[in-house]
Scaffold this motif. Sequence first.
Motif, PDB file in Angstrom:
ATOM      1  N   VAL A   1      36.143  39.548  45.301  1.00  0.00           N
ATOM      2  CA  VAL A   1      36.937  39.193  44.125  1.00  0.00           C
ATOM      3  C   VAL A   1      37.088  40.406  43.217  1.00  0.00           C
ATOM      4  N   HIS A   2      36.024  41.169  43.068  1.00  0.00           N
ATOM      5  CA  HIS A   2      36.083  42.377  42.242  1.00  0.00           C
ATOM      6  C   HIS A   2      37.084  43.374  42.828  1.00  0.00           C
ATOM      7  N   GLU A   3      37.090  43.527  44.135  1.00  0.00           N
ATOM      8  CA  GLU A   3      38.042  44.433  44.791  1.00  0.00           C
ATOM      9  C   GLU A   3      39.484  43.969  44.576  1.00  0.00           C
ATOM     10  N   MET A   4      39.702  42.647  44.656  1.00  0.00           N
ATOM     11  CA  MET A   4      41.045  42.117  44.410  1.00  0.00           C
ATOM     12  C   MET A   4      41.506  42.463  43.000  1.00  0.00           C
ATOM     13  N   TYR A   5      40.627  42.258  42.027  1.00  0.00           N
ATOM     14  CA  TYR A   5      40.989  42.565  40.643  1.00  0.00           C
ATOM     15  C   TYR A   5      41.257  44.061  40.484  1.00  0.00           C
ATOM     16  N   ASP A   6      40.401  44.907  41.057  1.00  0.00           N
ATOM     17  CA  ASP A   6      40.599  46.355  40.943  1.00  0.00           C
ATOM     18  C   ASP A   6      41.935  46.784  41.544  1.00  0.00           C
ATOM     19  N   THR A   7      42.281  46.220  42.701  1.00  0.00           N
ATOM     20  CA  THR A   7      43.563  46.544  43.342  1.00  0.00           C
ATOM     21  C   THR A   7      44.721  46.140  42.444  1.00  0.00           C
ATOM     22  N   PHE A   8      44.631  44.939  41.886  1.00  0.00           N
ATOM     23  CA  PHE A   8      45.661  44.483  40.955  1.00  0.00           C
ATOM     24  C   PHE A   8      45.774  45.439  39.778  1.00  0.00           C
ATOM     25  N   SER A   9      44.654  45.759  39.168  1.00  0.00           N
ATOM     26  CA  SER A   9      44.651  46.629  37.982  1.00  0.00           C
ATOM     27  C   SER A   9      45.211  48.012  38.294  1.00  0.00           C
ATOM     28  N   ASP A  10      44.905  48.512  39.476  1.00  0.00           N
ATOM     29  CA  ASP A  10      45.377  49.841  39.869  1.00  0.00           C
ATOM     30  C   ASP A  10      46.886  49.873  40.110  1.00  0.00           C
ATOM     31  N   ASN A  11      47.469  48.736  40.492  1.00  0.00           N
ATOM     32  CA  ASN A  11      48.869  48.721  40.918  1.00  0.00           C
ATOM     33  C   ASN A  11      49.855  48.076  39.952  1.00  0.00           C
ATOM     34  N   ILE A  12      49.394  47.217  39.059  1.00  0.00           N
ATOM     35  CA  ILE A  12      50.334  46.406  38.285  1.00  0.00           C
ATOM     36  C   ILE A  12      51.204  47.250  37.347  1.00  0.00           C
ATOM     37  N   ALA A  13      50.668  48.303  36.785  1.00  0.00           N
ATOM     38  CA  ALA A  13      51.477  49.145  35.888  1.00  0.00           C
ATOM     39  C   ALA A  13      52.646  49.774  36.646  1.00  0.00           C
TER      40      ALA A  13
ATOM     41  N   TYR B   1      54.051  48.565  39.388  1.00  0.00           N
ATOM     42  CA  TYR B   1      54.986  47.480  39.703  1.00  0.00           C
ATOM     43  C   TYR B   1      55.878  47.178  38.503  1.00  0.00           C
ATOM     44  N   LEU B   2      55.261  47.116  37.329  1.00  0.00           N
ATOM     45  CA  LEU B   2      56.014  46.816  36.108  1.00  0.00           C
ATOM     46  C   LEU B   2      56.984  47.948  35.775  1.00  0.00           C
ATOM     47  N   ASP B   3      56.544  49.187  35.901  1.00  0.00           N
ATOM     48  CA  ASP B   3      57.433  50.330  35.645  1.00  0.00           C
ATOM     49  C   ASP B   3      58.658  50.277  36.553  1.00  0.00           C
ATOM     50  N   HIS B   4      58.423  49.987  37.834  1.00  0.00           N
ATOM     51  CA  HIS B   4      59.534  49.917  38.779  1.00  0.00           C
ATOM     52  C   HIS B   4      60.486  48.773  38.413  1.00  0.00           C
ATOM     53  N   LEU B   5      59.921  47.643  38.031  1.00  0.00           N
ATOM     54  CA  LEU B   5      60.744  46.507  37.625  1.00  0.00           C
ATOM     55  C   LEU B   5      61.577  46.857  36.390  1.00  0.00           C
ATOM     56  N   GLN B   6      60.977  47.498  35.428  1.00  0.00           N
ATOM     57  CA  GLN B   6      61.716  47.904  34.226  1.00  0.00           C
ATOM     58  C   GLN B   6      62.827  48.885  34.584  1.00  0.00           C
TER      59      GLN B   6
ATOM     60  N   ALA C   1      60.470  41.290  41.087  1.00  0.00           N
ATOM     61  CA  ALA C   1      59.845  40.183  40.346  1.00  0.00           C
ATOM     62  C   ALA C   1      59.028  39.316  41.297  1.00  0.00           C
ATOM     63  N   HIS C   2      59.528  39.125  42.510  1.00  0.00           N
ATOM     64  CA  HIS C   2      58.789  38.370  43.526  1.00  0.00           C
ATOM     65  C   HIS C   2      57.466  39.073  43.853  1.00  0.00           C
ATOM     66  N   LYS C   3      57.506  40.373  43.984  1.00  0.00           N
ATOM     67  CA  LYS C   3      56.308  41.157  44.294  1.00  0.00           C
ATOM     68  C   LYS C   3      55.289  41.058  43.152  1.00  0.00           C
ATOM     69  N   VAL C   4      55.766  41.189  41.924  1.00  0.00           N
ATOM     70  CA  VAL C   4      54.876  41.100  40.757  1.00  0.00           C
ATOM     71  C   VAL C   4      54.297  39.696  40.652  1.00  0.00           C
ATOM     72  N   LYS C   5      55.131  38.694  40.897  1.00  0.00           N
ATOM     73  CA  LYS C   5      54.670  37.291  40.884  1.00  0.00           C
ATOM     74  C   LYS C   5      53.527  37.116  41.874  1.00  0.00           C
ATOM     75  N   GLY C   6      53.699  37.612  43.069  1.00  0.00           N
ATOM     76  CA  GLY C   6      52.662  37.496  44.093  1.00  0.00           C
ATOM     77  C   GLY C   6      51.379  38.200  43.707  1.00  0.00           C
ATOM     78  N   ALA C   7      51.506  39.377  43.119  1.00  0.00           N
ATOM     79  CA  ALA C   7      50.317  40.112  42.680  1.00  0.00           C
ATOM     80  C   ALA C   7      49.563  39.322  41.611  1.00  0.00           C
ATOM     81  N   CYS C   8      50.308  38.726  40.693  1.00  0.00           N
ATOM     82  CA  CYS C   8      49.673  37.931  39.629  1.00  0.00           C
ATOM     83  C   CYS C   8      49.007  36.690  40.196  1.00  0.00           C
ATOM     84  N   ARG C   9      49.695  36.011  41.079  1.00  0.00           N
ATOM     85  CA  ARG C   9      49.113  34.804  41.677  1.00  0.00           C
ATOM     86  C   ARG C   9      47.863  35.131  42.476  1.00  0.00           C
ATOM     87  N   ALA C  10      47.855  36.278  43.119  1.00  0.00           N
ATOM     88  CA  ALA C  10      46.720  36.659  43.951  1.00  0.00           C
ATOM     89  C   ALA C  10      45.427  36.807  43.146  1.00  0.00           C
TER      90      ALA C  10
END
Length: 118
Positions: free
Chosen positions: A25-37, A39-44, A59-68
């Motif tokens: 679970v910690h690894e999942m959170y770290d991966t999310f934290s490392d990548n979400i910025a 993903y958001l920059d690309h979306l913007q 948006a689909h990709k970001v949605k999936g990352a958030c749900r994960a």
Amino acid sequence: MDKETTMLDEKLLEQYHELLGNEGVHEMYDTFSDNIAGYLDHLQHLVKKRDEIETRRQAHKVKGACRAVGLRQLASQMERLEREDWHWDDADDLLEQWAIELPLHQHQLRRWLHARGI
């Protein structure tokens, strides 16, 4: 339902914890934290280019990352951008608000993880 409950999918997080343990679970959170910025920059960037098809894909990709990682409310906002009809001004506003809310949701998730010793 309190605000934290609506932000987080605690049932999903509990299931992940049972399956993956603290480290997984910690690894999942770290991966999310490392990548979400990124993903958001690309979306913007896609929204600024007014590329609707790629905006919806990202948006689909970001949605999936958030749900994960159990970020229910943030995923729901991305689902609107992915699937619903909107105007570019709406997309701009949604992303601006989303970027402001992201750290708050990450904080709630970290609190949830910390409370369980993860």
